[in-house]
Enzyme design. Sequence first.
Site, PDB file in Angstrom:
ATOM      1  N   GLN A   1      55.517  61.660 -10.534  1.00  0.00           N
ATOM      2  CA  GLN A   1      55.372  62.434 -12.130  1.00  0.00           C
ATOM      3  C   GLN A   1      54.169  62.094 -12.424  1.00  0.00           C
ATOM      4  O   GLN A   1      54.279  61.782 -13.721  1.00  0.00           O
ATOM      5  CB  GLN A   1      56.630  61.374 -12.603  1.00  0.00           C
ATOM      6  CG  GLN A   1      58.020  61.719 -12.451  1.00  0.00           C
ATOM      7  CD  GLN A   1      59.009  63.062 -13.196  1.00  0.00           C
ATOM      8  OE1 GLN A   1      57.910  62.906 -13.927  1.00  0.00           O
ATOM      9  NE2 GLN A   1      59.514  63.396 -12.766  1.00  0.00           N
ATOM     10  N   SER A   2      53.255  62.518 -11.465  1.00  0.00           N
ATOM     11  CA  SER A   2      52.031  62.063 -12.565  1.00  0.00           C
ATOM     12  C   SER A   2      51.424  63.101 -13.106  1.00  0.00           C
ATOM     13  O   SER A   2      51.764  64.760 -13.875  1.00  0.00           O
ATOM     14  CB  SER A   2      50.906  63.307 -11.089  1.00  0.00           C
ATOM     15  OG  SER A   2      49.457  63.366 -11.749  1.00  0.00           O
ATOM     16  N   ASN A   3      51.141  62.546 -14.675  1.00  0.00           N
ATOM     17  CA  ASN A   3      50.221  62.897 -16.296  1.00  0.00           C
ATOM     18  C   ASN A   3      49.183  63.504 -16.087  1.00  0.00           C
ATOM     19  O   ASN A   3      49.112  64.128 -16.354  1.00  0.00           O
ATOM     20  CB  ASN A   3      50.306  61.722 -17.044  1.00  0.00           C
ATOM     21  CG  ASN A   3      51.617  60.966 -17.572  1.00  0.00           C
ATOM     22  OD1 ASN A   3      52.338  61.789 -17.241  1.00  0.00           O
ATOM     23  ND2 ASN A   3      51.864  59.608 -16.508  1.00  0.00           N
TER      24      ASN A   3
ATOM     25  N   ALA B   1      51.293  61.297  -7.777  1.00  0.00           N
ATOM     26  CA  ALA B   1      52.438  60.934  -7.665  1.00  0.00           C
ATOM     27  C   ALA B   1      53.710  62.095  -7.619  1.00  0.00           C
ATOM     28  O   ALA B   1      52.764  62.897  -9.461  1.00  0.00           O
ATOM     29  CB  ALA B   1      53.291  59.507  -8.418  1.00  0.00           C
TER      30      ALA B   1
ATOM     31  N   CYS C   1      48.341  65.313 -12.678  1.00  0.00           N
ATOM     32  CA  CYS C   1      48.703  66.568 -12.182  1.00  0.00           C
ATOM     33  C   CYS C   1      48.924  67.649 -13.492  1.00  0.00           C
ATOM     34  O   CYS C   1      48.860  68.102 -13.139  1.00  0.00           O
ATOM     35  CB  CYS C   1      49.530  66.127 -10.741  1.00  0.00           C
ATOM     36  SG  CYS C   1      48.770  65.281  -9.677  1.00  0.00           S
TER      37      CYS C   1
END
Length: 319
Positions: free
Chosen positions: A71-73, A69, A75
């Site tokens: 705001q992917s943590n 997403a 990533c």
Amino acid sequence: MIPRIRFAHLPTPIETLPRLSEVLGGPQLLVKRDDQTGLAFGGNKTRKLEFLVAEAQSAGADTLISAGALQSNHCRQTAAAAAKFGFECFLVLVGEPPDRVSANLLLDQLFGAKIIWAKKTYRDAILTDTFEKLLAQGNKPYLVPYGGSNSTGALGYAFAMEEFIGQAVKSDWVIFASSSGGTQAGLVLGAELFHFPGRLLGISVEEQQEVLQERVATLASETSERLGPRIEFAPSQVLVNADYAAPGYGILTNAERESIQLFAKYEGLLLDPVYTGRAAAGLIDLIRKGFFKKEETVLFWHTGGQPALFAEKYQSELA
Ligand SMILES: Cc1ncc(COP(=O)(O)O)c(C=O)c1O
């Protein structure tokens, strides 16, 4: 020997939450601080990446690719690990480039990751396409799975359970946010291998109960083969509560707002708006419904994610 690079700050501490326990009139509450794993603001992905990055290195890769997403943590932590170990990094993020770059996306860019934007339906196709293009231009790409959740990543949480048992803290329940399932699969496997006597309950962030139970059971069974003879886990052995997933992924409701505020106000502890905020909202609701016995001990396994508090969207919703 399974390749592993040890860069997480382990063991993560376990703390008591006496003020929160009291205000909720509930069981004894503990927290295991996997938001403090050390890599780029920490979080559960660090444990998975110890195995995934090691596998990429062993395979001779020079580029990490992953997806998530906006705001992917996952990533953000993948980009940080890539920077730390000298990989190029490409991230396929779902959505459109925002007007203002904030929070995890800002950090992805600071770590030097290249962002490719995708509509959700095309995410996997674009990921494959990116992989093939990089291969064709002479890179050696390694695909870090969505959420770091394959049998390599899940190993991180099988060993996390060993670590937890080694800390000799008694706990009747372990509660945590569950989404792509790798954390829960690792914990379920670790609980079996290292004999955890309590119960593990994943609070689903977005998925239906049966879907997540099935996914976790399959992944836990697959991961078991990496450590010895296969153990067959049935979906019914996997405890998932999906009662709090209905608002949808990343939607902040009054329940998440309240859990974030209570943890902050009574314990000085920060949750995130997407995962731990939702799991803690579930925990609080279960306490209020009398799901736990007063004399039980419940450990909330904090999986991180706090940088998302500073995403523009959540900043204004929490202020
Ligand atoms: C902060 C946080 N907690 C929990 C999870 C869920 O972990 P899993 O995907 O292994 O189920 C994630 C996944 O992205 C996360 O970022």
